[in-house]
Design a protein around this motif. Sequence first.
Motif, PDB file in Angstrom:
ATOM      1  N   VAL A 183       0.822  -1.204   0.000  1.00 28.75           N
ATOM      2  CA  VAL A 183       0.000   0.000   0.000  1.00 28.75           C
ATOM      3  C   VAL A 183       0.859   1.257   0.000  1.00 28.75           C
ATOM      4  O   VAL A 183       0.607   2.198  -0.732  1.00 28.75           O
ATOM      5  N   PHE A 184       1.891   1.274   0.808  1.00 24.70           N
ATOM      6  CA  PHE A 184       2.680   2.480   1.018  1.00 24.70           C
ATOM      7  C   PHE A 184       4.005   2.490   0.275  1.00 24.70           C
ATOM      8  O   PHE A 184       4.742   3.453   0.374  1.00 24.70           O
ATOM      9  N   GLY A 185       4.346   1.440  -0.413  1.00 22.40           N
ATOM     10  CA  GLY A 185       5.583   1.426  -1.179  1.00 22.40           C
ATOM     11  C   GLY A 185       6.710   0.695  -0.498  1.00 22.40           C
ATOM     12  O   GLY A 185       7.370  -0.096  -1.113  1.00 22.40           O
ATOM     13  N   GLU A 241      -3.167   6.412  22.949  1.00 17.93           N
ATOM     14  CA  GLU A 241      -2.382   5.470  22.148  1.00 17.93           C
ATOM     15  C   GLU A 241      -3.283   4.554  21.333  1.00 17.93           C
ATOM     16  O   GLU A 241      -2.982   4.239  20.181  1.00 17.93           O
ATOM     17  N   ASP A 242      -4.398   4.139  21.922  1.00 19.56           N
ATOM     18  CA  ASP A 242      -5.371   3.311  21.195  1.00 19.56           C
ATOM     19  C   ASP A 242      -5.927   4.069  19.990  1.00 19.56           C
ATOM     20  O   ASP A 242      -6.086   3.499  18.902  1.00 19.56           O
ATOM     21  N   VAL A 243      -6.225   5.348  20.174  1.00 19.54           N
ATOM     22  CA  VAL A 243      -6.754   6.158  19.080  1.00 19.54           C
ATOM     23  C   VAL A 243      -5.732   6.258  17.954  1.00 19.54           C
ATOM     24  O   VAL A 243      -6.069   6.092  16.773  1.00 19.54           O
ATOM     25  N   VAL A 244      -4.483   6.507  18.296  1.00 19.60           N
ATOM     26  CA  VAL A 244      -3.432   6.620  17.275  1.00 19.60           C
ATOM     27  C   VAL A 244      -3.327   5.313  16.500  1.00 19.60           C
ATOM     28  O   VAL A 244      -3.250   5.310  15.268  1.00 19.60           O
ATOM     29  N   GLN A 245      -3.353   4.208  17.202  1.00 16.67           N
ATOM     30  CA  GLN A 245      -3.287   2.912  16.538  1.00 16.67           C
ATOM     31  C   GLN A 245      -4.480   2.728  15.596  1.00 16.67           C
ATOM     32  O   GLN A 245      -4.326   2.274  14.462  1.00 16.67           O
ATOM     33  N   GLU A 246      -5.654   3.092  16.044  1.00 20.39           N
ATOM     34  CA  GLU A 246      -6.849   2.960  15.213  1.00 20.39           C
ATOM     35  C   GLU A 246      -6.776   3.839  13.964  1.00 20.39           C
ATOM     36  O   GLU A 246      -7.230   3.448  12.890  1.00 20.39           O
ATOM     37  N   LEU A 263      -4.473   2.046  11.535  1.00 24.64           N
ATOM     38  CA  LEU A 263      -5.139   0.865  11.004  1.00 24.64           C
ATOM     39  C   LEU A 263      -6.202   1.233   9.978  1.00 24.64           C
ATOM     40  O   LEU A 263      -6.317   0.601   8.928  1.00 24.64           O
ATOM     41  N   ALA A 264      -6.966   2.269  10.267  1.00 25.73           N
ATOM     42  CA  ALA A 264      -7.995   2.722   9.320  1.00 25.73           C
ATOM     43  C   ALA A 264      -7.349   3.200   8.025  1.00 25.73           C
ATOM     44  O   ALA A 264      -7.858   2.918   6.932  1.00 25.73           O
ATOM     45  N   LEU A 265      -6.241   3.898   8.140  1.00 27.10           N
ATOM     46  CA  LEU A 265      -5.531   4.372   6.952  1.00 27.10           C
ATOM     47  C   LEU A 265      -5.050   3.196   6.106  1.00 27.10           C
ATOM     48  O   LEU A 265      -5.206   3.193   4.886  1.00 27.10           O
ATOM     49  N   LEU A 266      -4.492   2.193   6.750  1.00 28.11           N
ATOM     50  CA  LEU A 266      -4.028   1.011   6.019  1.00 28.11           C
ATOM     51  C   LEU A 266      -5.193   0.275   5.361  1.00 28.11           C
ATOM     52  O   LEU A 266      -5.067  -0.199   4.231  1.00 28.11           O
ATOM     53  N   GLU A 267      -6.317   0.186   6.052  1.00 31.63           N
ATOM     54  CA  GLU A 267      -7.477  -0.499   5.490  1.00 31.63           C
ATOM     55  C   GLU A 267      -8.040   0.239   4.285  1.00 31.63           C
ATOM     56  O   GLU A 267      -8.560  -0.369   3.354  1.00 31.63           O
ATOM     57  N   ARG A 268      -7.947   1.563   4.290  1.00 30.63           N
ATOM     58  CA  ARG A 268      -8.414   2.355   3.148  1.00 30.63           C
ATOM     59  C   ARG A 268      -7.529   2.143   1.940  1.00 30.63           C
ATOM     60  O   ARG A 268      -7.952   2.284   0.808  1.00 30.63           O
ATOM     61  N   GLY A 269      -6.249   1.894   2.202  1.00 33.90           N
ATOM     62  CA  GLY A 269      -5.315   1.628   1.115  1.00 33.90           C
ATOM     63  C   GLY A 269      -4.846   2.862   0.387  1.00 33.90           C
ATOM     64  O   GLY A 269      -4.333   2.779  -0.717  1.00 33.90           O
TER      65      GLY A 269
END
Length: 56
Positions: free
Chosen positions: A4-6, A37-42, A45-51
Amino acid sequence: MAEVFGSDAHVHRVVEQWSPLLLRLSYSYLGSTADAEDVVQEVFLALLERGKPHTK
């Protein structure tokens, strides 16, 4: 993740660049380091799922 990110290096740079700001912002709203920290992780994760990587 690298697809996704190269590259893993790019992912590391994005996380290193944006984590401190996201953590401070989250903590200012929540008042809890663990919850912030949980929010940052989420967020990442959401960014990765969006692709779709965020470019500056």
